[in-house]
Each structure stands twice: as structure tokens, then as C-alpha cells.
Design a protein around this motif. Structure first.
Motif, PDB file in Angstrom:
ATOM      1  N   THR A 170       0.828  -1.202   0.000  1.00 49.82           N
ATOM      2  CA  THR A 170       0.000   0.000   0.000  1.00 49.82           C
ATOM      3  C   THR A 170       0.862   1.251   0.000  1.00 49.82           C
ATOM      4  N   LEU A 171       1.938   1.248   0.799  1.00 48.25           N
ATOM      5  CA  LEU A 171       2.867   2.380   0.804  1.00 48.25           C
ATOM      6  C   LEU A 171       3.471   2.584  -0.581  1.00 48.25           C
ATOM      7  N   ALA A 172       3.894   1.501  -1.214  1.00 49.74           N
ATOM      8  CA  ALA A 172       4.507   1.603  -2.538  1.00 49.74           C
ATOM      9  C   ALA A 172       3.527   2.183  -3.558  1.00 49.74           C
ATOM     10  N   ILE A 173       2.259   1.788  -3.463  1.00 47.42           N
ATOM     11  CA  ILE A 173       1.242   2.296  -4.389  1.00 47.42           C
ATOM     12  C   ILE A 173       0.991   3.781  -4.139  1.00 47.42           C
ATOM     13  N   VAL A 174       0.895   4.170  -2.882  1.00 49.46           N
ATOM     14  CA  VAL A 174       0.657   5.578  -2.545  1.00 49.46           C
ATOM     15  C   VAL A 174       1.815   6.448  -3.029  1.00 49.46           C
ATOM     16  N   VAL A 175       3.042   5.983  -2.818  1.00 52.94           N
ATOM     17  CA  VAL A 175       4.207   6.751  -3.260  1.00 52.94           C
ATOM     18  C   VAL A 175       4.274   6.793  -4.795  1.00 52.94           C
ATOM     19  N   MET A 176       4.008   5.667  -5.433  1.00 52.94           N
ATOM     20  CA  MET A 176       4.079   5.599  -6.890  1.00 52.94           C
ATOM     21  C   MET A 176       3.111   6.569  -7.553  1.00 52.94           C
ATOM     22  N   THR A 177       1.913   6.679  -7.013  1.00 57.02           N
ATOM     23  CA  THR A 177       0.864   7.469  -7.664  1.00 57.02           C
ATOM     24  C   THR A 177       0.790   8.908  -7.148  1.00 57.02           C
ATOM     25  N   ARG A 178       1.825   9.377  -6.450  1.00 59.34           N
ATOM     26  CA  ARG A 178       1.884  10.796  -6.091  1.00 59.34           C
ATOM     27  C   ARG A 178       1.971  11.650  -7.340  1.00 59.34           C
ATOM     28  N   GLN A 179       2.679  11.164  -8.334  1.00 55.25           N
ATOM     29  CA  GLN A 179       2.900  11.906  -9.568  1.00 55.25           C
ATOM     30  C   GLN A 179       1.907  11.455 -10.639  1.00 55.25           C
ATOM     31  N   LEU A 180       1.575  12.375 -11.530  1.00 52.66           N
ATOM     32  CA  LEU A 180       0.643  12.034 -12.599  1.00 52.66           C
ATOM     33  C   LEU A 180       1.225  10.968 -13.519  1.00 52.66           C
ATOM     34  N   ILE A 181       2.539  11.023 -13.712  1.00 50.54           N
ATOM     35  CA  ILE A 181       3.241   9.977 -14.453  1.00 50.54           C
ATOM     36  C   ILE A 181       4.262   9.369 -13.498  1.00 50.54           C
ATOM     37  N   PRO A 182       3.962   8.203 -12.933  1.00 52.80           N
ATOM     38  CA  PRO A 182       4.850   7.613 -11.927  1.00 52.80           C
ATOM     39  C   PRO A 182       6.252   7.354 -12.485  1.00 52.80           C
ATOM     40  N   SER A 183       7.230   7.494 -11.616  1.00 50.31           N
ATOM     41  CA  SER A 183       8.607   7.203 -12.021  1.00 50.31           C
ATOM     42  C   SER A 183       8.785   5.696 -12.184  1.00 50.31           C
ATOM     43  N   TRP A 184       9.778   5.328 -12.981  1.00 54.05           N
ATOM     44  CA  TRP A 184      10.015   3.901 -13.197  1.00 54.05           C
ATOM     45  C   TRP A 184      10.543   3.232 -11.927  1.00 54.05           C
ATOM     46  N   TYR A 241       1.280   0.442 -15.241  1.00 53.82           N
ATOM     47  CA  TYR A 241       0.423  -0.517 -14.528  1.00 53.82           C
ATOM     48  C   TYR A 241       0.804  -1.947 -14.879  1.00 53.82           C
ATOM     49  N   TRP A 242       0.950  -2.226 -16.143  1.00 54.40           N
ATOM     50  CA  TRP A 242       1.262  -3.595 -16.540  1.00 54.40           C
ATOM     51  C   TRP A 242       2.695  -3.980 -16.179  1.00 54.40           C
ATOM     52  N   THR A 243       3.568  -2.986 -16.060  1.00 58.83           N
ATOM     53  CA  THR A 243       4.914  -3.278 -15.556  1.00 58.83           C
ATOM     54  C   THR A 243       4.837  -3.749 -14.108  1.00 58.83           C
ATOM     55  N   VAL A 244       4.014  -3.062 -13.298  1.00 60.40           N
ATOM     56  CA  VAL A 244       3.818  -3.490 -11.916  1.00 60.40           C
ATOM     57  C   VAL A 244       3.275  -4.915 -11.878  1.00 60.40           C
ATOM     58  N   VAL A 245       2.292  -5.205 -12.694  1.00 63.62           N
ATOM     59  CA  VAL A 245       1.685  -6.539 -12.707  1.00 63.62           C
ATOM     60  C   VAL A 245       2.720  -7.598 -13.088  1.00 63.62           C
ATOM     61  N   VAL A 246       3.491  -7.339 -14.136  1.00 64.12           N
ATOM     62  CA  VAL A 246       4.484  -8.314 -14.586  1.00 64.12           C
ATOM     63  C   VAL A 246       5.566  -8.521 -13.532  1.00 64.12           C
ATOM     64  N   VAL A 247       6.095  -7.421 -12.985  1.00 55.35           N
ATOM     65  CA  VAL A 247       7.128  -7.535 -11.950  1.00 55.35           C
ATOM     66  C   VAL A 247       6.570  -8.260 -10.722  1.00 55.35           C
ATOM     67  N   ALA A 248       5.326  -7.959 -10.371  1.00 50.45           N
ATOM     68  CA  ALA A 248       4.712  -8.601  -9.208  1.00 50.45           C
ATOM     69  C   ALA A 248       4.632 -10.113  -9.395  1.00 50.45           C
ATOM     70  N   TRP A 249       4.199 -10.534 -10.556  1.00 48.18           N
ATOM     71  CA  TRP A 249       4.069 -11.977 -10.773  1.00 48.18           C
ATOM     72  C   TRP A 249       5.422 -12.662 -10.927  1.00 48.18           C
ATOM     73  N   MET A 250       6.393 -11.941 -11.431  1.00 46.81           N
ATOM     74  CA  MET A 250       7.749 -12.502 -11.471  1.00 46.81           C
ATOM     75  C   MET A 250       8.270 -12.704 -10.057  1.00 46.81           C
ATOM     76  N   ALA A 251       8.034 -11.704  -9.190  1.00 43.18           N
ATOM     77  CA  ALA A 251       8.473 -11.813  -7.794  1.00 43.18           C
ATOM     78  C   ALA A 251       7.720 -12.941  -7.082  1.00 43.18           C
ATOM     79  N   ALA A 252       6.412 -13.003  -7.311  1.00 42.55           N
ATOM     80  CA  ALA A 252       5.620 -14.058  -6.674  1.00 42.55           C
ATOM     81  C   ALA A 252       6.078 -15.437  -7.136  1.00 42.55           C
ATOM     82  N   PHE A 253       6.359 -15.559  -8.424  1.00 45.27           N
ATOM     83  CA  PHE A 253       6.828 -16.835  -8.968  1.00 45.27           C
ATOM     84  C   PHE A 253       8.156 -17.240  -8.337  1.00 45.27           C
ATOM     85  N   ALA A 254       9.045 -16.275  -8.156  1.00 45.32           N
ATOM     86  CA  ALA A 254      10.360 -16.569  -7.587  1.00 45.32           C
ATOM     87  C   ALA A 254      10.274 -16.959  -6.115  1.00 45.32           C
TER      88      ALA A 254
END
Length: 479
Positions: A170-184, A241-254
Motif C-alpha cells: 500500500t505504501l509503494a502504491i501511494v508513493v508511486m501514484t503521487r505523480q501524474l506519471i509515476p517514475s520507473w 500498470y502492466w509493468t507493476v503486474v508483470v514484476v509482481a508476478w515474477m516476484a511471486a513466482f520466484a
């Protein structure tokens, strides 16, 4: 025009400062005191049933990796369905236990406590973005004063790591979406944290919903500022958004061996369906009635929270709720007045205010969505609200808004307010000290207090919940 001062504050970029910050100092003092007390008392807690099981699961899950994915013992010889839970925390604990620094049970309690305290520490930046200054200190204090939450930090080996992962996500999401275009960088971190949540318990998938809602609010603000949403902008936030999803599932898989032995999505679906329809049914007492865990009344979760959260916690939640309602009404009236004067301009300003409140709205979503889903689904839940332990930190952040709403009133009589607050905190701490190491059974005055709460909750002449009684007996025997 009236604005939404608490829940619709414009999000200002928050960056750490080298200057001494009173809130940070106070938060560090609270966390430091909790750390000292927790480490010095971790050996006082007994071994619970879940800990007994995961103490076997952790080393065997670790062996899956150290053997080069050959040792399948954690799929074959541990209690079903532990492999439906991600084992990252159990493996980490097993690794630390291997150094024989102390008794295995004590080491487990210390590890669980440290991870849980780490989730409490994350409330400072979350609350600063969602509730304003001093909301974080308030949230930390409320969590530590909640006997059910504090006691569970030592011996709840699945739900505490999940609470930590959900809070960090939740913290990561709140920080990510502070900006209109989130940083990578923020995007990658959000992917890792949401992946950790998924790799802890299947319910972590809901963090993708939080993120999607927050990014939609980013798009709304972009539209209000630029009077249009370009295809380029939609592509940019969609890609993130889809980068978050892909990275999340890669992390979950690992991190989750269960996903590695077949189609990951199908494996996840199996675990998700299992927990949505847990094949378990037994009877227990709830507010003087006998009910079944697979046929819970709608009031079960709200009733448990009403009984187990401290009085001050409930009071601040109520203050935050009514303040939010009042602010929402003021915002709606302001929008209507603006519409009459300038037509679309009034609606535009109200929409912009709501879009800029996305940090607060993410916190609200992290409370309403999981609780609402479990209540509507009539999910199988037992042992109090252990399965929704991860919601309590978010409730504490929301309660921080209540304190901010009351500050103008409290500042009129600061000495009296400080005396009342100090007396109340001292009373709660004294009660928890007397209960130690059974802090988790603490109940508030609305339920009759810890001593008298059992009679109203369980009903006269009705025996206690058998699961809770077994845990208390184990803890007493260990002492």
C-alpha cells in the motif's frame, strides 16, 4: 468554495528532510520502545498451532531452493494446505534459526515481531501522505495499544507477514501514484511489494485493484489540469500498470514454490479457490450464540473489531468517519454552488479535489474492499479477526484523520487533553502488562473490558471458543 480538507488535500510530493522532524522523532521513540519491550519479552510467548506447522514448512521450503528444486518434501510431508501460502517468511525464519542464536521458538517470535513492527513503521509515510502530519504517530500508537494486534505480532506466523506485505504494498502504491506519471523506480518497487503480498497469501492480488484505482485518479487529475487525456498519457500510465503486474508476478513466482510446479496462473487459481471455499466447519461461541465458521453472520467482523479495538481507536475512527461525511457534503455543496455560477467549472474543481485525494482514497479502499468482500462472500473465518489483521494498520491511518479533525478542539485545552490522553494510555498499557503474554485477548469497555467482556461476548453459562482456549492453555503451559 468549500473543499475537502482532510480527504481531498492536494497531494504534495513528500521527500525526506535532514531537518529534525518532531513527528519522526516521536515515531522513532515509540518504535524504539516497542522494539526494546518486544525483544525482551519474546521468549514469554508459547508455541501456537500455526507456528508448530510452519516451523516444519520453512526448512522444507528452503530445501526446495537449496536442492536445486529437487527436494519436494514441503509438498508431500507438511500439513495441507501450507504450500498454498507463500513461504518467504518461513524460509527466512528457518535460515535465522539455523544459527542457533536462541531457542527456536524465541527466534521465531522475534522474527515475526520484527516483520510486524516493520509494517507499523511504514504507517508514518503512508499517514503523512494520506492523513497529514502526526497521523503516522497516531497510527503507530493505536496499533501498539491494540492488544489483539500487538499480541498477534509474536505468534501469528502467516497473518503478520501478510499484514506487513500488504502495508508495504500500500505504501509503494501511494508513493508511486503521487505523480501524474509515476517514475520507473517507484513502479518497480510497487511491483516488488505487490508481488511480495501475492507471494504471502492469495488475497494480495487485491493490491492490483488499489493500484488501478489510484492510476485512474491520476488520469482524472491529468484531465482536469490539461482539459484532455491524450493517448500518449494513457499509454504511459497503462505501461506502468502492466509493468507493476508483470514484476509482481515474477516476484511471486520466484518466492512461491507452489507457482513453480505448473502453470503459475492455474496454480494460483487453485490456491485462491481453496481459501475462498475453505472445507472446514465447526461451531463456536459469538456474542452468546453458537454459530458455525462457514455460516458467519454479517455482524461477525464488525462485532469483533468493535470488541477488540481500544476505545480511543474507535472514538477516532468515528471522528474520522463523521469528518469525512461532513467534508464530502461540503464538497458536494461547493460543487453545486460552483455549477450554478460557472457551470462546468464547479464540477471541475470538485473532481480535481477528489482526484488529488488519491492517497487517502487508497487507504480507504484498503479498508473497505477486503472487509466488504469477506462480509458479502460470507467467507470462512475463525479465531477472532486474525485473518483480517492486515486491515488494522489501515484503520489506524484512517483514525489519524480523526485526530486531525479534533486538533482545533484539543488545542483549546492542551493541558487537559494531554492529561486525559496520558491517563488513558497509561491505563491501556497497564492492562496489557497485566495480561502479558495474553495481550491478544484484551477487549474494550464496550464489551465489558477484558475481565467482563467474556461473559457478554460468550454468554452466561457458555464455554469459551475451543480454539482460543487451546491457545491460552498452550501459552500458560509454556510459561
Amino acid at each position: 468554495m468549500p473543499t475537502f480538507p482532510d480527504l481531498s488535500r492536494r497531494l504534495r510530493p513528500w521527500t525526506p528532510s535532514l531537518a529534525i522532524d518532531g513527528e519522526i522523532v516521536a515515531a522513532a521513540a515509540l518504535l524504539g520502545a516497542a522494539l526494546v519491550v518486544g525483544l525482551s519479552t519474546a521468549a514469554d510467548y508459547g508455541l501456537t498451532v500455526d507456528e508448530f506447522n510452519v516451523d516444519d514448512y520453512g526448512p522444507k521450503a528452503l530445501a526446495w531452493y537449496t536442492s536445486g528444486f529437487i527436494d519436494r518434501s514441503h509438498f508431500e510431508t507438511v500439513e495441507f494446505p501450507l504450500w498454498y501460502y507463500g513461504p518467504w517468511f518461513q524460509m527466512l525464519t528457518a535460515y535465522v534459526q539455523s544459527f542457533d542464536l536462541a531457542d527456536r521458538v524465541t527466534v521465531r517470535h522475534v522474527m515475526t515481531f520484527l516483520v510486524g513492527l516493520g509494517s507499523v513503521a511504514a504507517l508514518v509515510p503512508i499517514a503523512r501522505l494520506a492523513a497529514g502530519r502526526w497521523g503516522g504517530v497516531t497510527a503507530i500508537a493505536l496499533c501498539l495499544l491494540t492488544g489483539y494486534f500487538y499480541g498477534s505480532l509474536f505468534f501469528t506466523p502467516i497473518d503478520v507477514p501478510f499484514a506487513a506485505a500488504m502495508t508495504w504494498a500500500t505504501l509503494a502504491i501511494v508513493v508511486m501514484t503521487r505523480q501524474l506519471i509515476p517514475s520507473w523506480r517507484a513502479t518497480i518497487v510497487a511491483g516488488l511489494m505487490t508481488g511480495l503480498a501475492i507471494a504471502t497469501r492469495t488475497g494480495g492480488i487485491i493490491t492490483h485493484v488499489y493500484l488501478l484505482a489510484a492510476l485512474m485518479l491520476c488520469a482524472v487529475e491529468f484531465f482536469c489540469v490539461h482539459r484532455a487525456v491524450t493517448s500518449r498519457y494513457l499509454l504511459q500510465i497503462g505501461l506502468r500498470y502492466w509493468t507493476v503486474v508483470v514484476v509482481a508476478w515474477m516476484a511471486a513466482f520466484a518466492l512461491w514454490p507452489w507457482l513453480q510446479i505448473g502453470d503459475p496462473l492455474h496454480q494460483f487459481e487453485i490456491a485462491l479457490v481453496h481459501f475462498a471455499t475453505i472445507p472446514m466447519s465447526f461451531e463456536f461461541s459469538h456474542w452468546g450464540e453458537r454459530i458455525w465458521i462457514d455460516a458467519l453472520p454479517v455482524s461477525y467482523i464488525p462485532g469483533q473489531l468493535l470488541a477488540r479495538l481500544p476505545e480511543a481507536f474507535l472514538f477516532l475512527l468515528a471522528a474520522a468517519f463523521f469528518r469525512a461525511i461532513a467534508a464530502g457534503i461540503a464538497l458536494a455543496r461547493g460543487a453545486a454552488a460552483g455549477w450554478r455560477r460557472e457551470r462546468a467549472a464547479g464540477l471541475h474543481m470538485a473532481t480535481l479535489e477528489v482526484a488529488r485525494s488519491r492517497a487517502s482514497l487508497v487507504v480507504c479502499a484498503a479498508i473497505i474492499l477486503p472487509l466488504g468482500f469477506l462480509i458479502v462472500q460470507r467467507a470462512t473465518i475463525y479465531d477472532g479477526v486474525r485473518h483480517v489483521l492486515f486491515v488494522i494498520p489501515m484503520l489506524a491511518v484512517f483514525a489519524g484523520l480523526g485526530l486531525r479533525a479534533l486538533l482545533p478542539l484539543l488545542r483549546r485545552a492542551p493541558v487537559l487533553a494531554a492529561a486525559v490522553a496520558g491517563g488513558y494510555v497509561g491505563s491501556v498499557v497497564g492492562t496489557l502488562a497485566v495480561l502479558h503474554p495474553l495481550e491478544y485477548i484484551d477487549m474494550n469497555a464496550l464489551a465489558g473490558g477484558t475481565r467482563g467482556g467474556r461473559a457478554p461476548v460468550l454468554g452466561p453459562g457458555v464455554k469459551e471458543d475451543r480454539g482460543e482456549q487451546r491457545r491460552e492453555d498452550q501459552l500458560r503451559d509454556h510459561r
